[in-house]
Design a protein around this motif. Structure first.
Motif, PDB file in Angstrom:
ATOM      1  N   ILE A 286      52.321  45.014  40.107  1.00  0.00           N
ATOM      2  CA  ILE A 286      51.375  44.089  39.484  1.00  0.00           C
ATOM      3  C   ILE A 286      50.569  44.801  38.400  1.00  0.00           C
ATOM      4  O   ILE A 286      50.312  44.233  37.320  1.00  0.00           O
ATOM      5  N   ALA A 287      50.178  46.049  38.668  1.00  0.00           N
ATOM      6  CA  ALA A 287      49.442  46.818  37.664  1.00  0.00           C
ATOM      7  C   ALA A 287      50.298  47.025  36.413  1.00  0.00           C
ATOM      8  O   ALA A 287      49.793  46.949  35.281  1.00  0.00           O
ATOM      9  N   TRP A 288      51.592  47.265  36.616  1.00  0.00           N
ATOM     10  CA  TRP A 288      52.507  47.436  35.483  1.00  0.00           C
ATOM     11  C   TRP A 288      52.620  46.151  34.671  1.00  0.00           C
ATOM     12  O   TRP A 288      52.535  46.172  33.433  1.00  0.00           O
ATOM     13  N   LEU A 289      52.784  45.027  35.341  1.00  0.00           N
ATOM     14  CA  LEU A 289      52.862  43.750  34.645  1.00  0.00           C
ATOM     15  C   LEU A 289      51.573  43.459  33.880  1.00  0.00           C
ATOM     16  O   LEU A 289      51.600  42.990  32.740  1.00  0.00           O
ATOM     17  N   LYS A 290      50.439  43.751  34.513  1.00  0.00           N
ATOM     18  CA  LYS A 290      49.149  43.553  33.859  1.00  0.00           C
ATOM     19  C   LYS A 290      49.063  44.362  32.567  1.00  0.00           C
ATOM     20  O   LYS A 290      48.626  43.846  31.529  1.00  0.00           O
ATOM     21  N   ASP A 291      49.509  45.609  32.639  1.00  0.00           N
ATOM     22  CA  ASP A 291      49.382  46.499  31.490  1.00  0.00           C
ATOM     23  C   ASP A 291      50.317  46.103  30.348  1.00  0.00           C
ATOM     24  O   ASP A 291      49.891  46.013  29.189  1.00  0.00           O
ATOM     25  N   ILE A 292      51.595  45.855  30.674  1.00  0.00           N
ATOM     26  CA  ILE A 292      52.530  45.567  29.580  1.00  0.00           C
ATOM     27  C   ILE A 292      52.290  44.178  28.994  1.00  0.00           C
ATOM     28  O   ILE A 292      52.616  43.928  27.836  1.00  0.00           O
TER      29      ILE A 292
ATOM     30  N   VAL B 118      37.495  48.391  38.048  1.00  0.00           N
ATOM     31  CA  VAL B 118      38.402  47.980  39.097  1.00  0.00           C
ATOM     32  C   VAL B 118      39.660  47.344  38.484  1.00  0.00           C
ATOM     33  O   VAL B 118      39.576  46.547  37.558  1.00  0.00           O
ATOM     34  N   TRP B 119      40.833  47.721  38.994  1.00  0.00           N
ATOM     35  CA  TRP B 119      42.121  47.218  38.536  1.00  0.00           C
ATOM     36  C   TRP B 119      42.399  47.607  37.079  1.00  0.00           C
ATOM     37  O   TRP B 119      43.257  47.032  36.429  1.00  0.00           O
ATOM     38  N   GLY B 120      41.645  48.561  36.534  1.00  0.00           N
ATOM     39  CA  GLY B 120      41.933  49.058  35.202  1.00  0.00           C
ATOM     40  C   GLY B 120      41.306  48.295  34.063  1.00  0.00           C
ATOM     41  O   GLY B 120      41.606  48.557  32.898  1.00  0.00           O
ATOM     42  N   TYR B 121      40.417  47.336  34.364  1.00  0.00           N
ATOM     43  CA  TYR B 121      39.736  46.615  33.295  1.00  0.00           C
ATOM     44  C   TYR B 121      38.458  47.355  32.913  1.00  0.00           C
ATOM     45  O   TYR B 121      37.788  47.955  33.751  1.00  0.00           O
ATOM     46  N   ALA B 122      38.110  47.266  31.653  1.00  0.00           N
ATOM     47  CA  ALA B 122      36.982  48.044  31.149  1.00  0.00           C
ATOM     48  C   ALA B 122      35.641  47.442  31.524  1.00  0.00           C
ATOM     49  O   ALA B 122      34.637  48.147  31.551  1.00  0.00           O
TER      50      ALA B 122
END
Length: 370
Positions: A283-289, A354-358
């Motif tokens: 899910i983190a990968w999908l979020k990022d790409i 959290v979850w890589g959001y700024a």
């Protein structure tokens, strides 16, 4: 005088022999799912099930139907057919157990343009495995060969499940109230929702399903994305029957924000702390790409939580321990609070980072446009 051709059904693209071969190939699979109440013997016009033999005294029947969605396209393109059947069963039986019902039996519908016996057997072997995981009997189904309806190699699946719960013991309970605790049961991955977006992102990235998965290089991308949906039936039923679970929500299409309110009473809200658990690597990968915004992410994907349980505060520790001992990964992810509206709500919030959001963010099923 020219002799006229004598046509056969096979000339039109339907191979009755192949259909018979598939039925013969799957009979042992169906027999492997036998359970009390059912004597599985494929080939008849219908199948009987005896709820009394299954241990029920005054059962209410609960029925559901579902499919696998465009996850099937990943299976077809990756030529990996043996797990989507598990997904098919999972999508149906997880919807039964959230109502407190034990799945009793399952039927499938498998349709294709030209029958491939090996692929068909692999699909139905997955269905049988899903039924074994759920404890329900595969008592029948339909295989349809329909030339012209599907592209070469394509097929479609639908599933139909029937379960039972004793009268008056169904979920959700009317006792759900502010102060109750929300437990999140981990998903096994993407499960079976959001694959139209998954496939779009994979295509836009120019990736092959045969290549190593960027988030799990020990697997191919196809294998990783086809990780089957987790089936929660056998771990949840003992807690349901012990009266320790007030409500359950299967986190499918619509995600956390849309599904939890379906089991809540008026004037309540599920307040979820997304910082309580980490996003799964896929899910983190999908979020990022895909540069997917938080509100879109939590209503498109399960984000790592495949099932939510609402329990009384005094039962939260015991239920968590029992589910963990049964093999689930359980996290306290929030609680039920009073909400000044007749429409139940879910509010998901997270602190910065959290979850890589700024920035800190908040998502709700009541947000504008949802």
């Amino acid at each position: 005088m020219t002799e006229q051709k004598s046509y056969t059904y096979k000339d039109a693209g339907v191979d009755i022999v192949a259909g018979d071969d598939l039925v013969d190939a799957i009979k042992p699979l169906a027999r492997s799912t036998r359970r009390p109440g059912s004597e599985v013997d494929l080939g008849g016009f219908g199948a009987f099930f005896d709820p009394r033999a299954a241990g029920f005294k005054d059962p209410i029947l609960v029925a559901g139907t579902d499919g696998v969605g465009t996850k099937l396209k990943v299976a077809i393109e990756a030529k990996h057919h043996d797990t989507v059947g598990i997904d098919l069963v999972a999508m149906c039986v997880n919807d039964l157990v959230v109502q407190g019902a034990e799945p009793l039996f399952f039927l499938d519908y498998y349709a294709t343009g030209k029958l491939d016996v090996a692929a068909g057997r692999a699909v139905i072997a997955g269905i049988a495995e899903g039924c074994r995981q759920a404890g329900c009997a595969l008592i029948g189904g339909e295989t349809a060969e329909m030339p012209g309806m599907y592209a070469a190699g394509d097929y479609d699946l639908a599933g139909f499940a029937v379960g039972a719960v004793e009268r008056g013991e169904h979920l959700p309970r009317p006792t759900i109230a502010p102060g109750d605790v929300i437990l999140g049961l981990a998903s096994s991955g993407v499960h079976s929702n959001g694959y139209s977006l998954v496939r779009r992102l994979v295509g836009d990235q120019g990736l092959s399903y045969d290549a190593p998965a960027p988030f799990a290089p020990e697997k191919t991308l196809g294998e990783a994305l086809l990780t089957p949906t987790r089936i929660y039936v056998k771990t949840l039923l003992p807690e349901i029957r012990a009266g320790r679970i007030k409500g359950l929500a299967h986190i499918t299409g619509g995600g956390i924000t849309e599904n939890i309110p379906r089991v809540l009473p008026a004037n309540t809200a599920a307040v979820i702390d997304a910082g309580a658990w980490a996003l799964p690597p896929v899910i983190a990968w999908l979020k990022d790409i895909g540069r997917i915004a938080p509100k879109e992410l939590v209503r498109t994907f399960n984000c790592g939580i495949g099932m939510v349980a609402v329990v009384a505060a005094e039962d939260a520790v015991q239920v968590s321990k029992n589910l963990a001992a049964a093999g689930e990964r359980v996290t306290v992810i929030g609680d039920i609070e009073h909400y000044p509206s007749a429409e139940p709500a879910t509010v998901v919030s997270a602190a910065a980072g959290v979850w890589g959001y700024a920035e800190a963010w908040r998502a709700s099923n009541l947000d504008e446009g949802q």
